[in-house]
Structures are given as structure tokens and as C-alpha cells.
Design an enzyme around this catalytic site. Structure first.
Site, short mmCIF file in Angstrom:
data_model
loop_
_atom_site.label_atom_id
_atom_site.label_comp_id
_atom_site.label_asym_id
_atom_site.label_seq_id
_atom_site.Cartn_x
_atom_site.Cartn_y
_atom_site.Cartn_z
N ASP A 189 3.26 -6.37 3.45
CA ASP A 189 2.83 -5.30 4.35
C ASP A 189 3.19 -5.63 5.79
O ASP A 189 2.41 -5.45 6.71
CB ASP A 189 1.32 -5.06 4.21
CG ASP A 189 0.85 -3.84 5.00
OD1 ASP A 189 1.71 -3.01 5.38
OD2 ASP A 189 -0.36 -3.72 5.26
N GLU A 235 -4.96 1.89 2.41
CA GLU A 235 -5.07 0.73 3.30
C GLU A 235 -5.23 1.15 4.75
O GLU A 235 -5.97 0.52 5.51
CB GLU A 235 -3.82 -0.15 3.15
CG GLU A 235 -3.89 -1.48 3.91
CD GLU A 235 -3.37 -1.39 5.35
OE1 GLU A 235 -3.58 -2.36 6.10
OE2 GLU A 235 -2.76 -0.37 5.71
N GLU A 236 -4.54 2.22 5.15
CA GLU A 236 -4.46 2.56 6.56
C GLU A 236 -5.79 2.98 7.18
O GLU A 236 -6.08 2.63 8.32
CB GLU A 236 -3.43 3.68 6.78
CG GLU A 236 -1.99 3.27 6.50
CD GLU A 236 -1.44 2.26 7.48
OE1 GLU A 236 -2.18 1.78 8.36
OE2 GLU A 236 -0.25 1.94 7.38
N HIS A 244 3.26 2.72 12.65
CA HIS A 244 2.38 3.86 12.92
C HIS A 244 2.98 4.92 13.83
O HIS A 244 2.25 5.70 14.44
CB HIS A 244 1.04 3.38 13.52
CG HIS A 244 0.24 2.50 12.63
ND1 HIS A 244 -0.96 1.94 13.03
CD2 HIS A 244 0.45 2.08 11.36
CE1 HIS A 244 -1.46 1.21 12.04
NE2 HIS A 244 -0.62 1.27 11.01
N HIS A 273 0.82 -1.22 0.00
CA HIS A 273 0.00 0.00 0.00
C HIS A 273 0.85 1.26 0.00
O HIS A 273 1.80 1.40 0.75
CB HIS A 273 -1.03 -0.01 1.13
CG HIS A 273 -0.51 0.03 2.52
ND1 HIS A 273 -0.20 1.21 3.16
CD2 HIS A 273 -0.26 -0.97 3.41
CE1 HIS A 273 0.21 0.95 4.40
NE2 HIS A 273 0.18 -0.36 4.58
N ASP A 294 6.12 0.74 6.81
CA ASP A 294 4.68 0.52 6.62
C ASP A 294 4.11 1.62 5.73
O ASP A 294 3.65 2.64 6.24
CB ASP A 294 3.99 0.52 7.98
CG ASP A 294 2.51 0.21 7.91
OD1 ASP A 294 2.08 -0.38 6.91
OD2 ASP A 294 1.78 0.57 8.85
#
Length: 463
Positions: A359, A331-332, A429, A285, A297
């Protein structure tokens, strides 16, 4: 006559065994070539450098996300692929605003500033912030036992940590993630004015980890602000609450949700020589959270997916099936890109055979999680000896990935690259998810590993 039949059978078996041996030799040779090329001529690390350090965090709907679309489209075109295009998709737009501010007030004017960040999708605090007493819980299930009497007007502090004894770190993550995703929705039902959620991180540090949250069908007037607090901050707050249960916590957030905006999945393909209308997909992503540059990520998965096509071009491999690299958007905080790709594939009647997603970070590859029939899973297992020289040992049935999962029901095999995950949640994140945390060699090994499995499915097909 019996002697003739026996002789014929021996000849057939001899050629059959010889054919299998030759096939394995060819497979081993091509896989070796893929790894050699990735480790000496790979471009992924340099693409990732640009994505991370020149563009930065790529939250859906942001200027940076659109810059990433243009950059990856350009680089795919430079590879000389048969086709590169943008697939339109409407995505949510949420912005963080000015940096969040929080402190713990333990009595009088004594204040201890602490590290927090808004969870993605949260409403803001009132303009002057929120200050209230704190009720610590270990999970959503505790809320009912406390009820409105103890929660109304309070800030609910979800402090259940990821299980450090769970070796499979993604299992530990999934077991603790409900409090981040649905904690605000559930706490609001009992009159809470805000929530704090312990960051989903196995390391003790001062970096709060964001992530998606949802209010579900909760009315707008009941939605309360949700923030993550660092692991060190969570432990400190928990310790203080034991000494002073009536302490107050203050925080101010300036986030905002806007109308959906236009964005794109970026797609590049090499057309199949034998089955041009049958598709194999490799993807990651393109969007990321905004606290850092999203190198692990999922910048790593994006450039690894692009690298797969680059490797096939470099070694002169002409696939039987059409191979697509799909760089999914959103995606997030919505999964709009993955859903859009699956919807379009179904609408066009495209036949998908195999898809693999990266991912889980750019760490050393360990194997694959496979979502497939018994026959196809056994087929993957039969290839284990081909991967053993590259220290790829895990071939397990399990979840493949969020962006390719919507293809389920319209595809034969789904797979997820499984890197070593022990350090992944140090970065996931958080502001620590930066380019310097990615090892070039590990990133390249991951790309070669995915390319090898794609080659095997392309050559030998699915069952």
C-alpha cells in the site's frame, strides 16, 4: 572411540553444510523463476488497466467499488485457485456531490478562484457556502494560544507542509497528517466556522489532496466543513494574508454521509499441502478515493497481491501453507475490511504465520518493513543475499500496513513492501493518481518481490 566421534561429527557437518548450500541454490532458483515469470507473463498491469480505466475511483459504498469486487472475484476465479469467496463487511458511504468551488476575495469584487476539495467524511457547507476571514496556523497546538477570541467565526487555515528534508517521505506524511485528520474537530472547539488544510504533497502543484478526517465525539451541531487546498493555493493564500490579513475566503461543498452499506473483502487462496490450516496473507485495499482512479493507492497493491497467486500457479509451486490474497475494502475511510478479516480469523481460530501488504504505490521495490520478534527479523535478514541481485536492500523493522495490522497478536510476522517513495505523494489522494503514472516493469518487480518473501516464509517457516 574419540576418533570415531570426531569422524562422525565431520560427516554430520559436511552433510549439514551441503544441505544448507543446496537449500540456498533451490531458493535462488525459485526466486529467479518468480521474477522471470512476473516480467514476461504477469497479468497485474492489465488488471490494473481495467480497474483504473474501466471502473475508476472506488470509494467505499460506491457503485464503482462494487464493480471492483465483481471484477477481482472473477479474475481470481480464472486463475484456478482452490477457493475464492467474498467476505461481507458493512462500510461507510460518503459522497462528494458537485465539484467544490472556492475563491479568495482580497477587496471589493476582486476574486481569485482557487483549487480545493472536501476531506473525506466532512459535512457540507451551508447551501450558499461559507465566507469568512482566515487565520493561518502551523498546527493544532497553536489553536489554544489563539483562543476563541481570535478564532470564533473564522476559517482556520492549517498550513504546515510536509518536511521536504525528510528522506523517508512516509515519516514526513505522518508528521503532518494530524492537521488533516483532526484539524476540524479541534478548530470547532474554538468557534471556527470551517477549516482549510494544506495538501499533504511534497510537490508544488494545483491539485488538492483529499483524505480521511474525523470529528471524533464532537456533537453534530458543532461539526464544521473541512477542505484541502492545493500546495500552490496554500502558498498563494499565505502570501496574501501577510499583505491583507482581513481578506475573506469563500467555499461551497455538497458532500454527504449516508447510512452504512454492504460491501465485501475479496479473498482467493491456494490450499497448503502440509499445513492447510496455517495461513500466509498477501493483500492491498480495493477501495480508493474518488478524485481519480486510484492506480497507485491502492490499485497497484491489489493487482500485485493477485499476481502473487498467479505467479505460484504459473511456476507450478505448491505451497506448504495456505496462501491467501485478501483485497480489503474500506481502508481509506474506516479500515472496516482489515478489522473484519482479523475478527473472522480470530473467531474461527485460524493460525496465521505471515502477512505482507502493498500500500505504498507501484514504484520500484526497495525492500521490506518488518514487524516481528528478534528471531524472525534475523531470519529475514539472513535472506538479504537472495534479494541483492534484484536491488532489494532495505530490511528494516517498522510498521507493516493498516489492513494487516489488526492481525497483530494472532500472527508471527507482519511485513510491508517498501517501494521507492519519493514520488508517491505527488499522486496520493489526488486527481493525479491515474493509470498512466504506473510503470509496468516497476509494478511487476513489486509483485515478484512479495512472492519471493512469501515463498521463503512458506518454505522455511517462522520462529
Amino acid at each position: 572411540m574419540k576418533t570415531l566421534h570426531l569422524s562422525l561429527l565431520i560427516v554430520i557437518l559436511t552433510f549439514s553444510v551441503k544441505g544448507v548450500s543446496q537449500s540456498k541454490t533451490q531458493d535462488s532458483t525459485i526466486i529467479r523463476s518468480l521474477y522471470n515469470t512476473a516480467l514476461t507473463e504477469g497479468k497485474g498491469y492489465y488488471w490494473l488497466d481495467h480497474l483504473s480505466n474501466e471502473i475508476g475511483g472506488r470509494l467505499s459504498g460506491s457503485v464503482e467499488a462494487e464493480m471492483a469486487v465483481k471484477f477481482t472475484e472473477e479474475k481470481l476465479k480464472e486463475l484456478g485457485l482452490d477457493k475464492v469467496w467474498l467476505q461481507p463487511v458493512m462500510v461507510p458511504k460518503w459522497t462528494r456531490g458537485f465539484k467544490e468551488y472556492a475563491y479568495i476575495q482580497t477587496g471589493g469584487d476582486q476574486k481569485k478562484v482557487t483549487d480545493i476539495c472536501a476531506l473525506g467524511g466532512s459535512v457540507p457547507t451551508p447551501s450558499l457556502g461559507i465566507k469568512a476571514e482566515v487565520v493561518e496556523v502551523q498546527g493544532i497546538e497553536e489553536l489554544a494560544s489563539l483562543g476563541k477570541e481570535k478564532l470564533s467565526g473564522k476559517i482556520v487555515f492549517f498550513n504546515r507542509p510536509m518536511d521536504p528534508t525528510e528522506i523517508q517521505t512516509f515519516v514526513a506524511y505522518s508528521e503532518a497528517a494530524d492537521q488533516r485528520y483532526a484539524g476540524a474537530k479541534e478548530a470547532a472547539k474554538y468557534g471556527a466556522v470551517g477549516v482549510l488544510v494544506r495538501s499533504l504533497n511534497l510537490r508544488m502543484d494545483d491539485y488538492p489532496h483529499t483524505g480521511s478526517m474525523s470529528y471524533g465525539d464532537l456533537p453534530a451541531n458543532m461539526q464544521i466543513p473541512a477542505a484541502a487546498i492545493s500546495t500552490n493555493g496554500a502558498n498563494y493564500l499565505s502570501s496574501l494574508l501577510k499583505l491583507q490579513p482581513d481578506l475573506q475566503f469563500y467555499y461551497k461543498m455538497n458532500c454527504k454521509t449516508w447510512d452504512d452499506v454492504q460491501s465485501y473483502n475479496v479473498i482467493g487462496e491456494i490450499t497448503g499441502s502440509t499445513y492447510p490450516d496455517e495461513y500466509i496473507v498477501v493483500g492491498g485495499h480495493l477501495d480508493s478515493w474518488d478524485l481519480a482512479d486510484g492506480a497507485q493507492d491502492d490499485g497497484a497493491g491489489v493487482v500485485q497481491s493477485m499476481e502473487v497467486l498467479n505467479l505460484f500457479k504459473k511456476i507450478g509451486y505448491k505451497p506448504k501453507h495456505t496462501i491467501r490474497a485478501v483485497l480489503f475494502m474500506n481502508e481509506e475511510n474506516g479500515l472496516r475490511g482489515g478489522k473484519k478479516y482479523a475478527e473472522e480469523a480470530k473467531r474461527k481460530g485460524e493460525k496465521h504465520r505471515f502477512a505482507i501488504e502493498s500500500d505504498a504505490g507501484g514504484f520500484s521495490p526497495r525492500g521490506f518493513s518488518i514487524d516481528a520478534s528478534d528471531a524472525n527479523f534475523k531470519k529475514v535478514q539472513s535472506w538479504e543475499p537472495l534479494f541483492k541481485p534484484y536491488l532489494i536492500h532495505l530490511f528494516e523493522r517498522g510498521y507493516s500496513g493498516a489492513d494487516i495490522n489488526p492481525l497483530k497478536g494472532n500472527i508471527d510476522v507482519l511485513a510491508g513492501l517498501m517501494p521507492d517513495s519519493q514520488r508517491y505523494f505527488d499522486y496520493h489522494h489526488a486527481a493525479t493518481d491515474t493509470f498512466d503514472a504506473v510503470n509496468k516493469r516497476e509494478l511487476e518487480l513489486g509483485a515478484a518481490t512479495m512472492a519471493s518473501l512469501i515463498y521463503l516464509f512458506d518454505t522455511h517457516g517462522t520462529k
